[in-house]
Design a protein around this motif. Structure first.
Motif, PDB file in Angstrom:
ATOM      1  N   UNK A  38       0.826  -1.205   0.000  1.00 58.56           N
ATOM      2  CA  UNK A  38       0.000   0.000   0.000  1.00 58.56           C
ATOM      3  C   UNK A  38       0.861   1.255   0.000  1.00 58.56           C
ATOM      4  N   UNK A  39       1.864   1.311   0.856  1.00 57.37           N
ATOM      5  CA  UNK A  39       2.748   2.480   0.915  1.00 57.37           C
ATOM      6  C   UNK A  39       3.501   2.660  -0.402  1.00 57.37           C
ATOM      7  N   UNK A  40       3.973   1.568  -0.950  1.00 45.05           N
ATOM      8  CA  UNK A  40       4.696   1.609  -2.221  1.00 45.05           C
ATOM      9  C   UNK A  40       3.785   2.136  -3.327  1.00 45.05           C
ATOM     10  N   UNK A  41       2.558   1.644  -3.377  1.00 41.80           N
ATOM     11  CA  UNK A  41       1.626   2.103  -4.406  1.00 41.80           C
ATOM     12  C   UNK A  41       1.253   3.568  -4.192  1.00 41.80           C
ATOM     13  N   UNK A  42       1.026   3.965  -2.955  1.00 37.99           N
ATOM     14  CA  UNK A  42       0.671   5.359  -2.677  1.00 37.99           C
ATOM     15  C   UNK A  42       1.787   6.301  -3.117  1.00 37.99           C
ATOM     16  N   UNK A  70      10.745   6.822 -12.741  1.00 36.47           N
ATOM     17  CA  UNK A  70      11.030   5.509 -13.329  1.00 36.47           C
ATOM     18  C   UNK A  70      11.372   4.488 -12.253  1.00 36.47           C
ATOM     19  N   UNK A  71      12.214   4.884 -11.305  1.00 36.21           N
ATOM     20  CA  UNK A  71      12.602   3.968 -10.230  1.00 36.21           C
ATOM     21  C   UNK A  71      11.398   3.602  -9.364  1.00 36.21           C
ATOM     22  N   UNK A  72      10.551   4.574  -9.093  1.00 35.60           N
ATOM     23  CA  UNK A  72       9.349   4.329  -8.301  1.00 35.60           C
ATOM     24  C   UNK A  72       8.423   3.358  -9.034  1.00 35.60           C
ATOM     25  N   UNK A  73       8.273   3.553 -10.335  1.00 32.02           N
ATOM     26  CA  UNK A  73       7.426   2.667 -11.144  1.00 32.02           C
ATOM     27  C   UNK A  73       8.002   1.252 -11.170  1.00 32.02           C
ATOM     28  N   UNK A  74       9.319   1.144 -11.301  1.00 33.43           N
ATOM     29  CA  UNK A  74       9.955  -0.175 -11.319  1.00 33.43           C
ATOM     30  C   UNK A  74       9.744  -0.903  -9.996  1.00 33.43           C
ATOM     31  N   UNK A  75       9.916  -0.179  -8.900  1.00 31.62           N
ATOM     32  CA  UNK A  75       9.698  -0.786  -7.583  1.00 31.62           C
ATOM     33  C   UNK A  75       8.260  -1.257  -7.427  1.00 31.62           C
ATOM     34  N   UNK A  77       6.153  -2.081  -9.778  1.00 34.46           N
ATOM     35  CA  UNK A  77       5.868  -3.201 -10.671  1.00 34.46           C
ATOM     36  C   UNK A  77       6.584  -4.484 -10.251  1.00 34.46           C
ATOM     37  N   UNK A  78       7.584  -4.373  -9.408  1.00 37.61           N
ATOM     38  CA  UNK A  78       8.255  -5.565  -8.892  1.00 37.61           C
ATOM     39  C   UNK A  78       7.452  -6.227  -7.781  1.00 37.61           C
ATOM     40  N   UNK A  79       6.510  -5.473  -7.216  1.00 40.81           N
ATOM     41  CA  UNK A  79       5.639  -6.032  -6.188  1.00 40.81           C
ATOM     42  C   UNK A  79       4.509  -6.773  -6.889  1.00 40.81           C
ATOM     43  N   UNK A  80       4.410  -8.073  -6.678  1.00 40.26           N
ATOM     44  CA  UNK A  80       3.441  -8.879  -7.426  1.00 40.26           C
ATOM     45  C   UNK A  80       1.998  -8.486  -7.135  1.00 40.26           C
ATOM     46  N   UNK A  81       1.722  -7.975  -5.958  1.00 37.84           N
ATOM     47  CA  UNK A  81       0.351  -7.564  -5.634  1.00 37.84           C
ATOM     48  C   UNK A  81      -0.019  -6.296  -6.407  1.00 37.84           C
TER      49      UNK A  81
END
Length: 114
Positions: A38-42, A70-75, A77-81
């Motif tokens: 959730x924090x990563x997506x937010x 770009x780095x935020x998007x990569x992180x 997208x690396x989260x499978x959820x």
């Protein structure tokens, strides 16, 4: 005379029952239930919104902002959820695009032959 808003509200109720909407709803619930995801997506969403606001305001985007985005998007997208949620959103977007194509057919037909 037909009240189009009654029809649209009925369509909205049907839209909520589609497999695509229900899949997205479930994927969102999975992300919300995982504090890290959730924090990563937010954060990902906040970065996206900030960049969009700057673009809409005609501001030039800085190189470091783009790299960070770009780095935020990569992180994210690396989260499978999060990835599953984004994939479900894309499938739902396809349904929305198809509905939109159908809705604008009468307008397009009016301009044919002009």
């Amino acid at each position: 005379m037909i009240n189009i808003y009654n029809e649209i509200n009925a369509l909205e109720a049907t839209f909520r029952k589609t497999e695509e909407f229900e899949a997205l709803q479930e994927a969102v619930a999975v992300v919300k239930a995982d504090e890290d995801a959730l924090k990563l997506f937010q954060n990902f969403r906040k970065v996206q919104m900030n960049l969009q606001e700057k673009q809409m305001a005609g501001e030039e985007l800085q190189e470091d902002e783009l790299v960070y985005a770009q780095k935020t998007a990569q992180l994210a997208q690396q989260n499978e959820k999060i990835l599953a949620m984004l994939e479900a959103e894309m499938k739902l977007s396809s349904v929305i695009e198809e509905v939109n194509r159908i809705l604008v057919k009468p307008v397009q037909a009016l301009y044919e032959g002009i």
